[in-house]
Design an enzyme around this catalytic site. Structure first.
Site, mmCIF file in Angstrom:
data_model
loop_
_atom_site.group_PDB
_atom_site.id
_atom_site.type_symbol
_atom_site.label_atom_id
_atom_site.label_comp_id
_atom_site.label_asym_id
_atom_site.label_seq_id
_atom_site.Cartn_x
_atom_site.Cartn_y
_atom_site.Cartn_z
ATOM 1 N N ASN A 12 96.515 66.196 114.012
ATOM 2 C CA ASN A 12 97.877 66.723 114.152
ATOM 3 C C ASN A 12 98.512 66.709 112.767
ATOM 4 O OD1 ASN A 12 100.543 67.249 114.730
ATOM 5 N ND2 ASN A 12 100.914 65.321 115.836
ATOM 6 N N TRP A 13 98.652 67.898 112.202
ATOM 7 C CA TRP A 13 99.182 67.979 110.833
ATOM 8 C C TRP A 13 100.694 67.762 110.762
ATOM 9 C CZ3 TRP A 13 96.354 72.895 108.482
ATOM 10 C CH2 TRP A 13 95.022 72.554 108.204
ATOM 11 N N LYS A 14 101.350 67.775 111.905
ATOM 12 C CA LYS A 14 102.817 67.646 111.935
ATOM 13 C C LYS A 14 103.429 68.690 110.985
ATOM 14 C CE LYS A 14 102.148 62.905 113.370
ATOM 15 N NZ LYS A 14 102.575 61.519 113.388
ATOM 16 N N GLU A 101 107.295 61.789 118.607
ATOM 17 C CA GLU A 101 108.299 62.327 117.676
ATOM 18 C C GLU A 101 109.192 63.354 118.388
ATOM 19 O OE1 GLU A 101 105.505 63.347 114.600
ATOM 20 O OE2 GLU A 101 105.142 61.212 114.311
ATOM 21 N N GLY A 177 102.136 56.327 112.067
ATOM 22 C CA GLY A 177 102.634 56.486 110.711
ATOM 23 C C GLY A 177 103.044 55.183 110.053
ATOM 24 N N SER A 217 97.814 55.580 113.330
ATOM 25 C CA SER A 217 97.214 55.024 112.107
ATOM 26 C C SER A 217 95.685 54.942 112.159
ATOM 27 C CB SER A 217 97.825 53.658 111.779
ATOM 28 O OG SER A 217 99.201 53.801 111.472
ATOM 29 N N GLY A 238 97.075 61.640 112.772
ATOM 30 C CA GLY A 238 98.142 62.284 112.025
ATOM 31 C C GLY A 238 97.829 62.286 110.536
ATOM 32 N N GLY A 239 98.397 61.343 109.802
ATOM 33 C CA GLY A 239 98.292 61.311 108.339
ATOM 34 C C GLY A 239 96.880 61.487 107.805
#
Ligand code: 13P
Length: 255
Positions: A12-14, A101, A177, A217, A238-239
């Site tokens: 998920n690149w957000k 989010e 995150g 994470s 994510g990150g």
């Protein structure tokens, strides 16, 4: 991870990676990650980069794409929104729904999440339903109850045939995150609980087969440990999905 199941790894690149950055990412990722029929890989680029991502993965049918958010209506005067049908028309196969989010920063309720899930299913998108407790809720001993309420709000409206198309992601808010990953044992506890709820509602065939992903994470060095936990069928990253070589390692991890 149950041995016969195919790991499901999602990035998920957000709100990262415009079209140029998306092309650059895939140029490197597809070199670092060799196609493998024994796992599912899905990316969620920002909607504005969807076309660029699609072009970049055109020769790699092992890599699928989804949209990060959908509106529950099919069309209309909803400035800034995209519907499940528009995502499907563009070539998306998946949609994230109920991401923490969206819930925390944009006020989305369980009812909104339920509507989005139904809209995704009606449009032929596979919804990845995200659930997870906050730190406060965990410390109060309510993690299981919170997740159960979030799940019930969506599952109440689904029959077994429809639920067969669902993916669930357990993403504890305190691990997203923050660099603070749930331990494999923490993840396992909630995944086992989610599995029991799914089986109780939809029977062993459907409830036992629904992929349950862990998110929060995830990094190259903890992916294998998490995948080894019971009922962890995959990862929602994510990150660490922004680093092509690092994410290639996550995609190749085995539990
Ligand atoms: P991080 O991997 O950056 O913690 O994000 C997890 C997530 O929210 C994926 O949807």
């Amino acid at each position: 991870m149950t041995p016969f199941k195919k790991p499901f790894i999602a990035g998920n690149w957000k709100m990262h990676n415009g079209p140029l950055a998306a092309r650059d990412f895939f140029g490197r990722f597809l070199t670092a990650y060799a196609a493998s029929p024994d796992r599912t890989i899905v990316f969620f680029p920002p909607a504005i980069s969807f076309g660029a991502a699609q072009g970049a993965v055109a020769g790699r049918p092992d890599v699928e794409l989804g949209v990060q958010n959908i509106h529950w209506e099919e069309k209309g005067a909803f400035t800034g929104e995209i519907s499940a049908k528009l995502g499907h028309d563009a070539g998306a196969a998946f949609a994230l729904v109920g991401h923490s989010e969206r819930r925390a920063l944009f006020g989305e309720t369980n009812e909104d999440t339920a509507r989005k899930t139904r809209a995704a299913l009606a449009a032929g998108l596979t919804p990845i339903l995200c659930v997870g407790e906050s730190l406060e809720e965990r410390e109060a001993g309510n993690a299981g109850a919170v997740v159960e309420t979030q799940l019930a709000a969506v599952l109440d409206g689904l029959d077994a045939d429809t639920a067969a198309k669902l993916v669930v992601a357990y993403e504890p808010v305190w691990a997203i995150g923050t660099g603070r990953t749930a331990s494999p044992a923490d993840a396992e506890e909630l995944h086992v609980r989610i599995r029991a709820i799914l089986i109780d509602r939809f029977g062993a065939d459907v409830g036992g087969a629904t992929p349950i992903l862990y998110g929060g994470s995830v990094k190259p060095d903890n992916a294998a440990g998490l995948l080894a936990a019971r009922e962890v069928d995959g990862l929602l990253v994510g990150g660490a999905s922004l680093d092509p070589e690092g994410f290639a390692q996550v995609c190749a991890a085995t539990g």
